[in-house]
Design a protein around this motif. Structure first.
Motif, PDB file in Angstrom:
ATOM      1  N   UNK A  21       0.800  -1.167  -0.081  1.00 14.72           N
ATOM      2  CA  UNK A  21       0.055   0.041  -0.058  1.00 14.72           C
ATOM      3  C   UNK A  21       0.769   1.357   0.116  1.00 14.72           C
ATOM      4  N   UNK A  22       1.974   1.045   0.139  1.00 17.29           N
ATOM      5  CA  UNK A  22       3.117   2.350   0.121  1.00 17.29           C
ATOM      6  C   UNK A  22       3.237   2.862  -1.130  1.00 17.29           C
ATOM      7  N   UNK A  23       2.993   1.939  -2.313  1.00 18.41           N
ATOM      8  CA  UNK A  23       3.109   2.435  -3.685  1.00 18.41           C
ATOM      9  C   UNK A  23       4.491   2.613  -3.857  1.00 18.41           C
ATOM     10  N   UNK A  24       5.271   1.745  -3.378  1.00 19.55           N
ATOM     11  CA  UNK A  24       6.702   1.781  -3.740  1.00 19.55           C
ATOM     12  C   UNK A  24       6.902   1.399  -5.112  1.00 19.55           C
ATOM     13  N   UNK A  25       6.075   0.476  -5.507  1.00 20.91           N
ATOM     14  CA  UNK A  25       6.487  -0.126  -7.085  1.00 20.91           C
ATOM     15  C   UNK A  25       5.258   0.220  -7.690  1.00 20.91           C
ATOM     16  N   UNK A  26       4.402   0.962  -7.586  1.00 14.68           N
ATOM     17  CA  UNK A  26       3.031   1.075  -8.369  1.00 14.68           C
ATOM     18  C   UNK A  26       2.540   2.496  -8.297  1.00 14.68           C
ATOM     19  N   UNK A  27       1.518   2.776  -8.891  1.00 14.71           N
ATOM     20  CA  UNK A  27       0.915   4.120  -9.163  1.00 14.71           C
ATOM     21  C   UNK A  27      -0.315   4.027  -7.872  1.00 14.71           C
ATOM     22  N   UNK A  28      -0.729   3.026  -7.942  1.00 14.76           N
ATOM     23  CA  UNK A  28      -2.050   2.949  -7.023  1.00 14.76           C
ATOM     24  C   UNK A  28      -2.172   1.383  -6.269  1.00 14.76           C
ATOM     25  N   UNK A  29      -2.515   1.573  -5.158  1.00 10.74           N
ATOM     26  CA  UNK A  29      -2.789   0.173  -4.661  1.00 10.74           C
ATOM     27  C   UNK A  29      -4.208  -0.061  -3.938  1.00 10.74           C
ATOM     28  N   UNK A  30      -4.905  -0.899  -4.203  1.00 11.08           N
ATOM     29  CA  UNK A  30      -6.298  -1.166  -3.801  1.00 11.08           C
ATOM     30  C   UNK A  30      -6.342  -2.095  -2.834  1.00 11.08           C
ATOM     31  N   UNK A  31      -7.124  -2.024  -1.710  1.00 10.16           N
ATOM     32  CA  UNK A  31      -7.465  -2.831  -0.551  1.00 10.16           C
ATOM     33  C   UNK A  31      -9.100  -3.063  -0.526  1.00 10.16           C
ATOM     34  N   UNK A  32      -9.405  -4.348  -0.151  1.00  7.91           N
ATOM     35  CA  UNK A  32     -10.824  -4.820   0.193  1.00  7.91           C
ATOM     36  C   UNK A  32     -10.913  -4.929   1.432  1.00  7.91           C
ATOM     37  N   UNK A  33     -12.241  -4.488   2.054  1.00  8.85           N
ATOM     38  CA  UNK A  33     -12.582  -4.666   3.505  1.00  8.85           C
ATOM     39  C   UNK A  33     -13.880  -5.273   3.756  1.00  8.85           C
ATOM     40  N   UNK A  34     -14.014  -6.189   2.866  1.00  4.73           N
ATOM     41  CA  UNK A  34     -15.012  -7.291   2.888  1.00  4.73           C
ATOM     42  C   UNK A  34     -14.955  -8.174   4.052  1.00  4.73           C
ATOM     43  N   UNK A  35     -16.183  -8.720   4.604  1.00  7.91           N
ATOM     44  CA  UNK A  35     -16.072  -9.262   6.002  1.00  7.91           C
ATOM     45  C   UNK A  35     -15.089 -10.517   6.022  1.00  7.91           C
ATOM     46  N   UNK A  36     -14.584 -11.272   4.762  1.00  6.26           N
ATOM     47  CA  UNK A  36     -13.591 -12.326   4.968  1.00  6.26           C
ATOM     48  C   UNK A  36     -12.258 -11.985   4.910  1.00  6.26           C
ATOM     49  N   UNK A  37     -12.226 -10.575   4.682  1.00  8.35           N
ATOM     50  CA  UNK A  37     -10.670  -9.976   4.580  1.00  8.35           C
ATOM     51  C   UNK A  37      -9.810  -9.821   5.964  1.00  8.35           C
ATOM     52  N   UNK A  38      -8.815  -9.317   5.949  1.00  9.93           N
ATOM     53  CA  UNK A  38      -7.845  -9.295   7.236  1.00  9.93           C
ATOM     54  C   UNK A  38      -8.558  -8.378   8.323  1.00  9.93           C
ATOM     55  N   UNK A  39      -9.129  -7.333   7.726  1.00 16.64           N
ATOM     56  CA  UNK A  39      -9.940  -6.478   8.534  1.00 16.64           C
ATOM     57  C   UNK A  39     -11.123  -5.913   7.700  1.00 16.64           C
ATOM     58  N   UNK A  40     -12.153  -5.513   8.345  1.00 17.77           N
ATOM     59  CA  UNK A  40     -13.534  -5.411   7.487  1.00 17.77           C
ATOM     60  C   UNK A  40     -14.140  -3.953   7.936  1.00 17.77           C
ATOM     61  N   UNK A  41     -14.695  -3.496   6.927  1.00 18.49           N
ATOM     62  CA  UNK A  41     -15.723  -2.470   6.916  1.00 18.49           C
ATOM     63  C   UNK A  41     -17.079  -2.778   6.712  1.00 18.49           C
ATOM     64  N   UNK A  42     -17.374  -4.050   6.702  1.00 19.93           N
ATOM     65  CA  UNK A  42     -18.451  -4.835   6.362  1.00 19.93           C
ATOM     66  C   UNK A  42     -18.459  -5.031   5.019  1.00 19.93           C
ATOM     67  N   UNK A  43     -18.652  -3.937   4.206  1.00 16.43           N
ATOM     68  CA  UNK A  43     -18.311  -3.773   2.644  1.00 16.43           C
ATOM     69  C   UNK A  43     -17.594  -2.507   2.869  1.00 16.43           C
ATOM     70  N   UNK A  44     -16.652  -2.597   1.759  1.00 12.54           N
ATOM     71  CA  UNK A  44     -15.723  -1.455   1.472  1.00 12.54           C
ATOM     72  C   UNK A  44     -14.413  -1.578   0.934  1.00 12.54           C
ATOM     73  N   UNK A  45     -13.786  -0.462   0.409  1.00  7.31           N
ATOM     74  CA  UNK A  45     -12.623  -0.891  -0.065  1.00  7.31           C
ATOM     75  C   UNK A  45     -11.545   0.681  -0.103  1.00  7.31           C
ATOM     76  N   UNK A  46     -10.596   0.743  -0.604  1.00  7.32           N
ATOM     77  CA  UNK A  46      -9.981   1.884  -0.680  1.00  7.32           C
ATOM     78  C   UNK A  46      -8.744   1.880  -1.633  1.00  7.32           C
ATOM     79  N   UNK A  47      -8.361   3.065  -2.096  1.00  9.36           N
ATOM     80  CA  UNK A  47      -6.951   3.064  -2.717  1.00  9.36           C
ATOM     81  C   UNK A  47      -6.068   3.825  -2.159  1.00  9.36           C
ATOM     82  N   UNK A  48      -4.919   3.759  -2.328  1.00 12.35           N
ATOM     83  CA  UNK A  48      -3.715   4.641  -1.938  1.00 12.35           C
ATOM     84  C   UNK A  48      -2.768   4.837  -3.052  1.00 12.35           C
ATOM     85  N   UNK A  49      -2.155   6.133  -2.696  1.00 13.01           N
ATOM     86  CA  UNK A  49      -1.318   6.491  -3.853  1.00 13.01           C
ATOM     87  C   UNK A  49      -0.397   7.594  -3.325  1.00 13.01           C
ATOM     88  N   UNK A  50       0.631   7.797  -3.778  1.00 14.15           N
ATOM     89  CA  UNK A  50       1.689   8.757  -3.602  1.00 14.15           C
ATOM     90  C   UNK A  50       1.624  10.235  -4.581  1.00 14.15           C
TER      91      UNK A  50
END
Length: 382
Positions: free
Chosen positions: A172-201
């Motif tokens: 998610x630091x985007x050291x080797x990418x332009x954008x990183x995308x995460x999921x926060x679906x209930x079966x993922x590592x942590x959850x927001x019930x449904x949800x996602x996010x994108x990080x970028x520098x």
């Protein structure tokens, strides 16, 4: 039934959501910016944009990078359909890069060969979307070198990978990418019930994604024509209603407190599986050397000559909620209409034919793992 994945909700999480229900804001309040701030702190990225799903994040990430009708986007066949669908939403032409049989992740040697051929034909991709399967990172160093050489952008599909690290940096630091995308679906590592996010520098990419997630509408007085009118807002692009709610964000903020502990527990359980099953004639889908995995999934490769369906059914009958991740995207009927067919990506198809996903989540007890391992040993020859 022992579930293959399960959300971990504690009383602090419940209290955080109740507090929002009793507050003045259910949407567009302070919790979403706070969640984005926590995500930036954890990943060391400069910007984070929270949305209602990882699919939405992939879509606006593609749009922010200028993916448009006729552009070419490549991703992995071993993923959920959202990874490629997000490019189709933009009108792009989708293609795939075959995977490594041992990891299920994009094969960088095959990517290079495909790029050489695409350059010769004048059909290079605008964006490549590697997928960190099961929480295990792709070879991002090699991918970044190819991106620089061939001039494409990179979106990391890290839906499985919050809490992981690669080359001494958080995913998610985007050291080797332009954008990183995460999921926060209930079966993922942590959850927001449904949800996602994108990080970028990249501040420009972040601003574009922020605009796209909320109808393309802004009230920012620095970017509107009538800043002297306090009620004024304007639509600048055709955007979407992809906003995350305050309830979801509050749950996510609370969940972040447990993230390191939850990933550590997953690693302990994965190591326990590996030790208990080391005498079996199976292979483990495991992390690459330069990484610390989030261990979203415990995927094993069964022997080539074994009846996977029989093993699957026997384990389910024993109360073990095994699954399969994933059916290769190019074999889906819809993608058949786009011209893809069985045989196009043989390593992905061979990987799919052998894999099964065992239960892995922080609530699992070692006694349950012992039971799962004993059942598996009874069905698979040593």
């Amino acid at each position: 039934m022992i579930q293959y994945g399960k959300q971990h909700i504690c009383q602090d999480d419940i209290d955080a959501v109740v507090n929002v229900l009793q507050s003045d804001f259910l949407t567009q309040g302070p919790q979403v910016p706070l969640f984005e701030s926590r995500l930036c702190q954890f990943t060391q990225a400069q910007h984070a944009v929270a949305v209602n799903s990882a699919t939405s994040a992939l879509h606006i990430a593609s749009l922010a990078l200028g993916v448009d009708k006729g552009d070419i986007v490549w991703t992995s066949p071993i993923t959920f359909v959202a990874s490629s669908n997000s490019a189709l939403y933009c009108g792009a032409v989708v293609d795939f890069v075959d995977v490594e049989l041992a990891t299920g992740n994009m094969d960088m040697a095959k990517l290079r060969l495909k790029l050489v051929d695409a350059k010769r034909k004048g059909l290079l991709p605008k964006v490549v979307i590697p997928v960190h399967l099961a929480g295990h990172c792709c070879d991002m160093k090699s991918l970044a070198q190819l991106a620089e050489e061939y001039g494409f952008k990179v979106i990391e599909d890290a839906s499985h990978c919050i809490g992981a690290s690669y080359d001494d940096s958080p995913v998610g630091s985007c050291q080797y990418s332009d954008i990183t995308v995460f999921s926060f679906h209930p079966v993922k590592i942590i959850t927001t019930a449904e949800g996602g996010a994108a990080t970028t520098n990249d501040a420009v990419l972040a601003k574009s994604m922020q605009l796209l997630r909320s109808h393309g509408v802004t009230r920012d007085e620095l970017h509107t024509e009538h800043s002297d009118e306090p009620w004024y807002y304007e639509q600048q692009v055709l955007g979407f209603n992809y906003r995350m709610t305050e309830l979801q964000a509050a749950l996510g903020v609370s969940q972040f407190k447990q993230l390191t502990q939850l990933v550590s527990r997953r690693n302990i359980l994965a190591d326990y599986y590996s030790e208990r099953l080391k005498t079996l004639n199976i292979d483990f889908v495991a992390p690459c050397e330069d990484s610390y995995s989030a261990w979203h999934l415990m995927i094993i490769l069964l022997p080539k000559d074994i009846d996977r369906k029989a093993i699957f059914d026997q384990l389910r009958e024993a109360g073990i909620g095994v699954n399969v991740h994933y059916i290769p995207v190019h074999t889906q009927p819809y993608y058949g209409q786009l011209g893809f067919k069985v045989g196009d990506f043989p390593a992905s198809e061979a990987f799919y034919q052998r894999i099964i996903t065992l239960p892995l989540h922080p609530q699992l007890e070692f006694a349950q793992l012992d039971y799962i391992c004993e059942q598996l040993k009874s069905f698979i020859p040593r």
